[in-house]
Scaffold this motif. Structure first.
Motif, short mmCIF file in Angstrom:
data_model
loop_
_atom_site.label_atom_id
_atom_site.label_comp_id
_atom_site.label_asym_id
_atom_site.label_seq_id
_atom_site.Cartn_x
_atom_site.Cartn_y
_atom_site.Cartn_z
N LYS A 40 0.58 -0.98 -0.37
CA LYS A 40 -0.05 -0.07 0.01
C LYS A 40 0.72 1.34 -0.19
CE LYS A 40 -2.12 -1.37 3.70
NZ LYS A 40 -1.12 -2.74 3.78
N ILE A 68 -4.18 4.50 -0.79
CA ILE A 68 -4.64 5.64 0.41
C ILE A 68 -4.34 6.80 0.20
CG2 ILE A 68 -5.57 3.27 1.91
CD1 ILE A 68 -3.33 4.34 4.26
N SER A 75 -8.54 17.61 5.07
CA SER A 75 -8.77 17.10 5.12
C SER A 75 -8.31 16.14 6.30
CB SER A 75 -9.29 16.43 4.40
OG SER A 75 -8.36 16.05 3.30
N SER A 77 -4.90 15.20 10.06
CA SER A 77 -5.54 16.15 10.90
C SER A 77 -4.53 17.05 11.00
CB SER A 77 -5.03 14.42 11.81
OG SER A 77 -5.72 13.13 12.25
N GLU A 82 -2.41 17.82 14.64
CA GLU A 82 -1.19 17.03 15.19
C GLU A 82 0.51 17.27 14.24
OE1 GLU A 82 -1.79 12.46 14.52
OE2 GLU A 82 -1.99 12.93 12.63
N CYS A 93 1.57 2.43 10.39
CA CYS A 93 0.53 1.70 10.24
C CYS A 93 -0.45 0.94 9.13
CB CYS A 93 0.09 1.57 11.85
SG CYS A 93 1.00 2.54 13.06
N PHE A 94 -0.34 2.50 8.01
CA PHE A 94 -1.63 1.91 7.57
C PHE A 94 -0.84 1.58 6.46
CE2 PHE A 94 -3.82 5.39 9.60
CZ PHE A 94 -4.43 4.46 10.68
N THR C 50 -8.93 11.68 8.97
CA THR C 50 -7.73 10.92 8.07
C THR C 50 -7.66 9.92 8.44
OG1 THR C 50 -7.00 13.19 7.63
CG2 THR C 50 -5.58 11.56 6.76
N ARG C 51 -7.10 10.26 9.80
CA ARG C 51 -6.53 9.21 10.75
C ARG C 51 -7.81 7.68 11.24
NH1 ARG C 51 -3.13 9.41 14.38
NH2 ARG C 51 -3.45 11.65 14.40
N ARG C 53 -10.28 7.73 8.55
CA ARG C 53 -10.44 6.77 7.60
C ARG C 53 -9.85 6.65 6.99
NH1 ARG C 53 -9.33 8.79 3.00
NH2 ARG C 53 -8.50 11.06 3.34
N LEU C 54 -8.50 6.04 7.11
CA LEU C 54 -7.64 5.46 6.99
C LEU C 54 -7.41 4.31 7.44
CD1 LEU C 54 -4.68 9.05 5.32
CD2 LEU C 54 -6.30 7.48 4.49
N SER C 55 -7.73 4.18 8.65
CA SER C 55 -7.56 2.81 9.36
C SER C 55 -8.51 2.21 8.65
CB SER C 55 -7.61 3.81 10.72
OG SER C 55 -7.15 1.91 11.32
N SER C 58 -6.88 1.42 4.96
CA SER C 58 -6.09 0.31 5.00
C SER C 58 -6.78 -1.20 5.43
CB SER C 58 -4.75 0.64 6.43
OG SER C 58 -4.07 0.12 6.47
N LEU C 263 -5.24 9.20 19.77
CA LEU C 263 -4.16 10.63 18.64
C LEU C 263 -6.15 11.81 18.42
CD1 LEU C 263 -1.90 8.27 17.74
CD2 LEU C 263 -1.06 9.91 19.32
N PRO C 264 -5.29 12.29 17.51
CA PRO C 264 -3.97 13.20 17.29
C PRO C 264 -3.92 13.59 19.10
CG PRO C 264 -5.71 14.48 16.04
CD PRO C 264 -6.39 13.36 17.00
N ARG C 265 -2.52 13.86 18.94
CA ARG C 265 -2.06 14.67 20.75
C ARG C 265 -1.97 15.88 20.05
NH1 ARG C 265 3.27 12.35 21.99
NH2 ARG C 265 4.67 12.69 20.08
N PHE C 282 0.99 4.62 19.55
CA PHE C 282 1.41 4.00 18.35
C PHE C 282 0.93 2.77 18.22
CE2 PHE C 282 4.12 8.09 18.34
CZ PHE C 282 3.60 8.40 17.79
N VAL C 285 -2.22 2.60 16.94
CA VAL C 285 -3.20 2.49 15.58
C VAL C 285 -2.93 1.39 14.77
CG1 VAL C 285 -2.53 3.85 14.24
CG2 VAL C 285 -2.17 4.47 15.94
N GLN C 286 -1.94 0.28 15.38
CA GLN C 286 -1.67 -0.82 14.86
C GLN C 286 -2.87 -1.56 15.04
OE1 GLN C 286 0.94 -0.86 12.03
NE2 GLN C 286 -1.26 -2.67 11.49
N VAL C 289 -6.03 -1.15 13.02
CA VAL C 289 -6.37 -1.66 11.87
C VAL C 289 -6.70 -2.82 11.99
CG1 VAL C 289 -4.98 -2.32 9.73
CG2 VAL C 289 -4.46 -0.54 10.66
#
Lengths: 304, 304, 304
Positions: A40, A68, A75, A77, A82, A93-94, C50-51, C53-55, C58, C263-265, C282, C285-286, C289
């Motif tokens: 990806k 992705i 759009s 973060s 961030e 991670c993605f 974003t986070r 959606r991308l998660s 992915s 997150l986001p921080r 982090f 985040v994994q 997914v």
């Protein structure tokens, strides 16, 4: 793990290998159709750039991978405060590889330092745009069979154009390149670049009008002259036509001279040139896909 | 190479072939799951249209292909002054087929003239939206088994609605279609269309109220009546309910009458109708995917 | 057909199965690489994230599926007045499963009621964000091997943070969880939650300063304290550093304590903590997914 931050990250030898791979891709697309199956690409574009983004996406899809990402900061973060460092850790991670465009110089470098996946600088402010330079070099090498012993004209805004600066840097490494810089006084190539050329004993000329040097060129690299760069309206009106490539100017050039342009163009190349066999700027777009395919494979260390 | 610019680009015979293919796809999806392996669709949307864009993307993914693109002009090179002609030449390097939506009439036509890949007009201003018309025709043919000998009501804004104009044009080519136009005086179907119907001896009526002609319809094609189209507030208040399809009006219709709508709807069809078996507007969305799959295969000349 | 609307939609037993699946995915990714071949996820994001959606994207790509969608309301039909109910009916024709983020509480619930495909609530206003809670629980279970007998600190904005509320609800179902709420007076956890804890005889404490309870924690769940939540500037200045996790505070904690953050921080966790082995945000985040992959498989009833 390796990233691509600037156009000189690869040695000339490494570039040769990359371009050999790109040319093999060009002639044997089917062989690479599943090279990135299951991989990806994340396209993290903090400012819009459709051409560059789609070129990367097309490259990854041609390799059987998927994509992705986001196409502007609104759009992402980033709008929640961030940092780029956090974002790339999350993106790691993605996805397996990331192409990042950012308005701030150095942002992709910061990202690369925290990333656990390869990061490609897809343009950072006025700083670097290395995949454009790789595209330019591959186009030259593919259409001429070599990168050496050329007279190269660079025309237009040579002061602010990062594409031009990167290309000059990159061409300095090849033998017998003679530079001709064509620009208005206000938009001359910066001193640090001409100083570097002098130091390396690389010949260059600076001229104001395109016509006079057309006959001597092997390549002409066109860029846009933006009205807002000029100090006053009169200068702009007086000079602008010097930097528009049209049929009469092309008639002065060699029959195998090639015209390049990083695109998008506005009016600096007349559309009447588009069907001239020497117009190579749309072929250049195609080489941009091949070189990005080769780059993705190289950074992911995938061998086909 | 062939493009799709307007709903009449295909002959009635070619449409029959296209719809046969769409129906085969409907009943044998698995057979087509890899028909476009390795192919890429570019969705170039210079103005947003989620439904149309996602329908194209779903169609291409169903065929095993992949998708790149942009969903509004802001994130495209158009904002840097690039012409549609240049953009399509660039996109031709990235993808195998392109669906283009543009606010300016004729833009997809300009693109097609410079493109080296098939271009589909996905809507150009108030001008054409041919895949909507193909969707409408396929829906009619699939649900009724034929396109002939129908009384078709078109209701709402018949003056500005490009969907309605295209559908009238397209239906004129089929035998024994009787048109009934239902609209306020201000939003009547344009003269050039009724003139054309007279010339071809195709029967039509124009009425103001939906109720009175409900019993005679085989199809009712609903569109929205926008408040801002009216000359004054009183007319709007007086007339608006005439053009809202609700249960009492449906009770007047034949048991096998079908309601179509290009969507999105706002309130011109009451949600109480949604579960009526005669409501075909969500089925229509599904047929839109099938017809776009058939279209992509046809333009790419892929046979399964 | 099943949807995911809130974090308690699954029983604790069902969650165990989901987490077992997520852990199997974690350790055997290749086994799942084609589980969703030919399936399509629609990401319908009416506000950007974003986070999240991308998660989701992915996750679907890891399963061999593909993705369509939109990333903000502006490019959706909502801007033309379409209801969420209509949109989901349309999306049901385009995709096999939908992840929906919406600024309005309950919107995904309305969508689910009309949908013919599974809908996942990817965040609805201040209401629910169930996949974040599933992520939090999976992270805890994966890194500690169980979800029971923990002292859990939740720190920051406990009044408005939906992530925190959902996590409290979810943890209540597990045995021997001791809660410590760390927040300024203004941002205390709502009464309905502490009432619920009292009723269930679940022990909890409320404190103002993070330092004092660091030594007793097994988990610390950090969230951001936004300046605009405070009644006055002085309180903010006086209190803000209490809620910034830095090295001195980490020195007070157990050697196997784990720090989580949705997150986001921004600055509530000092970057000097990032390389501390106890920093799990982090990794979280994994796990996000993996849990979304497990969720997609579960809702699509796909067994590998």
């Amino acid at each position: 793990m390796r990233h691509l931050m600037g156009p000189l990250d690869f040695t000339a030898e490494e570039l040769d290998k990359l371009f050999d791979l790109a040319n093999d891709i060009e002639h044997n697309m089917a062989k690479y159709a599943h090279a990135c199956d299951g991989k990806k690409l994340a396209t993290c574009f903090y400012e819009p750039s459709t051409r560059t983004r789609l070129s990367f996406e097309s490259a990854m899809l041609n390799l059987g991978g998927s994509v992705i990402g986001f196409s502007d900061a609104g759009s992402s973060s980033a709008s929640k405060g961030e940092s780029v460092s956090d974002t790339i850790r999350v993106i790691s991670c993605f996805a397996d590889i990331c192409a990042m465009r950012h308005p701030k110089e150095g942002a992709p470098m910061v990202a690369a330092s925290k990333s656990s996946i390869p990061v490609i600088n897809a343009g950072d402010g006025g700083h670097q745009h290395p995949t454009q330079t790789l595209t330019d070099l591959l186009t030259i090498r593919s259409l001429k069979g070599k990168i050496e012993n050329f007279t190269v004209g660079l025309c237009g805004d040579l002061k602010f154009g990062r594409t031009v600066h990167s290309l000059i840097h990159a061409l300095m490494r090849y033998p017998d390149i003679h530079f001709i810089f064509i620009s208005p006084e206000e938009l001359k190539v910066p001193d640090y670049l001409t100083d570097m050329l002098k130091e390396k004993n690389i010949p260059y000329e600076e001229v104001i009008r395109l016509e006079e040097i057309m006959p001597s060129l092997d390549f002409l690299y066109m860029t846009r002259v933006q009205k807002e760069r000029f100090f006053n309206e009169e200068d702009y009106v007086r000079l602008k036509d010097f930097y528009i490539l049209d049929k009469p100017k092309m008639d002065l050039a060699k029959s195998d001279m090639l015209v390049l342009h990083p695109l998008p163009r506005v009016n600096e190349i007349s559309v009447e040139i588009d069907d001239d066999p020497r117009a190579a700027y749309f072929k250049q777009v195609q080489y941009g896909v091949y070189v990005r395919m080769a780059l993705i494979l190289t950074l992911l260390e995938i061998q086909v």
